[in-house]
Design a protein around this motif. Structure first.
Motif, PDB file in Angstrom:
ATOM      1  N   ASP A  57       0.851  -1.319  -0.084  1.00 23.58           N
ATOM      2  CA  ASP A  57       0.045  -0.121  -0.142  1.00 23.58           C
ATOM      3  C   ASP A  57       0.947   1.204  -0.046  1.00 23.58           C
ATOM      4  O   ASP A  57       0.844   2.095  -0.764  1.00 23.58           O
ATOM      5  N   VAL A  58       1.867   1.220   0.844  1.00 27.86           N
ATOM      6  CA  VAL A  58       2.775   2.474   0.852  1.00 27.86           C
ATOM      7  C   VAL A  58       3.650   2.811  -0.567  1.00 27.86           C
ATOM      8  O   VAL A  58       3.496   3.937  -0.948  1.00 27.86           O
ATOM      9  N   ALA A  59       4.029   1.580  -0.975  1.00 22.70           N
ATOM     10  CA  ALA A  59       4.625   1.821  -2.285  1.00 22.70           C
ATOM     11  C   ALA A  59       3.891   2.247  -3.336  1.00 22.70           C
ATOM     12  O   ALA A  59       4.085   2.991  -4.187  1.00 22.70           O
ATOM     13  N   SER A  60       2.485   1.747  -3.389  1.00 24.62           N
ATOM     14  CA  SER A  60       1.549   2.122  -4.385  1.00 24.62           C
ATOM     15  C   SER A  60       1.015   3.437  -3.956  1.00 24.62           C
ATOM     16  O   SER A  60       1.148   4.451  -4.997  1.00 24.62           O
ATOM     17  N   GLU A  61       0.841   3.906  -2.966  1.00 23.98           N
ATOM     18  CA  GLU A  61       0.402   5.330  -2.591  1.00 23.98           C
ATOM     19  C   GLU A  61       1.953   6.348  -3.075  1.00 23.98           C
ATOM     20  O   GLU A  61       1.595   7.360  -3.330  1.00 23.98           O
ATOM     21  N   PHE A  63       4.287   5.817  -5.398  1.00 22.18           N
ATOM     22  CA  PHE A  63       4.053   6.194  -6.816  1.00 22.18           C
ATOM     23  C   PHE A  63       3.112   6.712  -7.523  1.00 22.18           C
ATOM     24  O   PHE A  63       3.095   7.644  -8.211  1.00 22.18           O
ATOM     25  N   ALA A  64       1.647   6.645  -6.689  1.00 21.47           N
ATOM     26  CA  ALA A  64       0.490   7.305  -7.221  1.00 21.47           C
ATOM     27  C   ALA A  64       0.628   8.842  -7.101  1.00 21.47           C
ATOM     28  O   ALA A  64       0.634   9.884  -7.915  1.00 21.47           O
ATOM     29  N   SER A  65       1.308   9.348  -5.994  1.00 20.48           N
ATOM     30  CA  SER A  65       1.555  10.803  -5.493  1.00 20.48           C
ATOM     31  C   SER A  65       2.711  11.379  -6.224  1.00 20.48           C
ATOM     32  O   SER A  65       2.577  12.281  -6.681  1.00 20.48           O
ATOM     33  N   ALA A  66       3.683  10.350  -6.599  1.00 17.34           N
ATOM     34  CA  ALA A  66       4.774  10.908  -7.602  1.00 17.34           C
ATOM     35  C   ALA A  66       4.229  11.077  -8.871  1.00 17.34           C
ATOM     36  O   ALA A  66       4.429  12.094  -9.390  1.00 17.34           O
ATOM     37  N   PRO A  82      15.981  10.206  -4.631  1.00 16.95           N
ATOM     38  CA  PRO A  82      15.761  10.998  -3.235  1.00 16.95           C
ATOM     39  C   PRO A  82      14.482  11.433  -3.230  1.00 16.95           C
ATOM     40  O   PRO A  82      13.695  11.422  -2.176  1.00 16.95           O
ATOM     41  N   TRP A  83      13.745  12.178  -4.480  1.00 14.69           N
ATOM     42  CA  TRP A  83      12.534  12.498  -4.228  1.00 14.69           C
ATOM     43  C   TRP A  83      11.480  11.449  -4.061  1.00 14.69           C
ATOM     44  O   TRP A  83      10.754  11.712  -3.313  1.00 14.69           O
ATOM     45  N   LEU A  84      11.702  10.374  -4.524  1.00 15.57           N
ATOM     46  CA  LEU A  84      10.728   9.092  -4.303  1.00 15.57           C
ATOM     47  C   LEU A  84      10.723   8.729  -2.873  1.00 15.57           C
ATOM     48  O   LEU A  84       9.824   8.496  -2.371  1.00 15.57           O
ATOM     49  N   PHE A  85      11.999   8.616  -2.215  1.00 18.92           N
ATOM     50  CA  PHE A  85      11.971   8.214  -0.817  1.00 18.92           C
ATOM     51  C   PHE A  85      11.592   9.375   0.118  1.00 18.92           C
ATOM     52  O   PHE A  85      10.960   9.073   0.941  1.00 18.92           O
ATOM     53  N   GLY A  86      11.629  10.629  -0.419  1.00 20.59           N
ATOM     54  CA  GLY A  86      11.037  11.558   0.384  1.00 20.59           C
ATOM     55  C   GLY A  86       9.621  11.554   0.448  1.00 20.59           C
ATOM     56  O   GLY A  86       8.617  11.619   1.339  1.00 20.59           O
ATOM     57  N   ILE A  87       8.814  11.237  -0.649  1.00 22.73           N
ATOM     58  CA  ILE A  87       7.460  11.122  -0.696  1.00 22.73           C
ATOM     59  C   ILE A  87       6.942   9.668  -0.010  1.00 22.73           C
ATOM     60  O   ILE A  87       5.923   9.624   0.759  1.00 22.73           O
ATOM     61  N   ALA A  88       8.039   8.580  -0.162  1.00 22.15           N
ATOM     62  CA  ALA A  88       7.753   7.616   0.711  1.00 22.15           C
ATOM     63  C   ALA A  88       7.533   7.855   2.156  1.00 22.15           C
ATOM     64  O   ALA A  88       6.848   7.165   2.980  1.00 22.15           O
ATOM     65  N   ALA A  89       8.714   8.625   2.581  1.00 23.47           N
ATOM     66  CA  ALA A  89       8.748   8.983   4.294  1.00 23.47           C
ATOM     67  C   ALA A  89       7.472   9.834   4.539  1.00 23.47           C
ATOM     68  O   ALA A  89       6.964   9.685   5.594  1.00 23.47           O
ATOM     69  N   ASN A  90       7.020  10.661   3.433  1.00 24.36           N
ATOM     70  CA  ASN A  90       5.803  11.449   3.802  1.00 24.36           C
ATOM     71  C   ASN A  90       4.631  10.360   3.882  1.00 24.36           C
ATOM     72  O   ASN A  90       3.570  10.473   4.688  1.00 24.36           O
ATOM     73  N   THR A  91       4.384   9.614   3.064  1.00 24.72           N
ATOM     74  CA  THR A  91       3.564   8.484   2.849  1.00 24.72           C
ATOM     75  C   THR A  91       3.416   7.762   4.011  1.00 24.72           C
ATOM     76  O   THR A  91       2.360   7.282   4.722  1.00 24.72           O
TER      77      THR A  91
END
Length: 198
Positions: A57-61, A63-66, A82-91
């Motif tokens: 779920d976290v990974a899907s959210e 990449f959807a957000s990205a 780095p940008w994707l890991f930042g989105i993952a941390a926020n997710t």
């Protein structure tokens, strides 16, 4: 010996993430290549944080957000990592309850595998004995320290990359990493002498 995640090498003739992100503005299918390059690392990071049940779920959210915010991607950054890991941390902040539950989850007794040599078996047992204490210690860190520490350890990111990922200053990333390490050391203490890992 620590297994450091290795970053996939991109063949020279393949487009950079920045090029793919730019193309995806007109051709959404170009984002698929960015997804393919980074989904494994994002999933592994999420898995360590919330367990395999919620990592998907976290990974899907992430990449959807990205994908939705791809216009905000900095074209000067050749890698989206780095940008994707930042989105993952926020997710993951939206999954804090799952992370807390995962970090406090009881772990199985140490086991060895058939064919392990003695030193590998000993290392596996040590790691499994330490796992519950490490999980509890991570749960006691504040979210900012935990984000920085796990991005450094699990994603093999530098202070600069962590700062970029989390939209914080490099000095802040460095101090959070230092504080997180110190708190872990203080909480964990020595573990080789404690066969029960408690």
């Amino acid at each position: 010996m620590t297994n450091t995640p290795t970053r996939p090498r991109r063949p020279v003739d393949e487009p950079t993430d920045a090029e793919l992100m730019h193309r995806s503005l007109d051709d959404a299918a170009a984002f698929d290549a960015v997804f393919t390059r980074h989904v494994g690392a994002i999933f592994a990071f999420a898995c360590a944080r919330v367990g395999p049940t919620h990592a998907e779920d976290v990974a899907s959210e992430t990449f959807a957000s990205a994908f939705r915010s791809r216009r905000a991607f900095d074209p000067a950054a050749s890698s989206a990592r780095p940008w994707l890991f930042g989105i993952a941390a926020n997710t993951l902040r939206r999954h804090a309850e799952h992370e807390t539950r995962w970090l406090h989850k009881p772990r199985l007794e140490p086991v060895t595998r058939a064919g392990d040599d003695e030193s590998l078996a000993d290392n596996r047992i040590d790691a499994q004995r330490l796992a519950p204490r490490l999980a509890r210690a991570l749960a006691e860190l504040n979210p900012g320290e935990r984000d920085v520490l796990l991005l450094h350890v699990l994603a093999d990111m530098t202070h600069e990359q962590i700062a970029q990922a989390l939209s914080i200053r490099r000095g802040t990333a460095k101090s959070r990493l230092s504080r997180g390490r110190e708190r872990l050391r203080a909480t964990l203490g020595p573990f080789h002498d404690d066969p029960q890992g408690g």
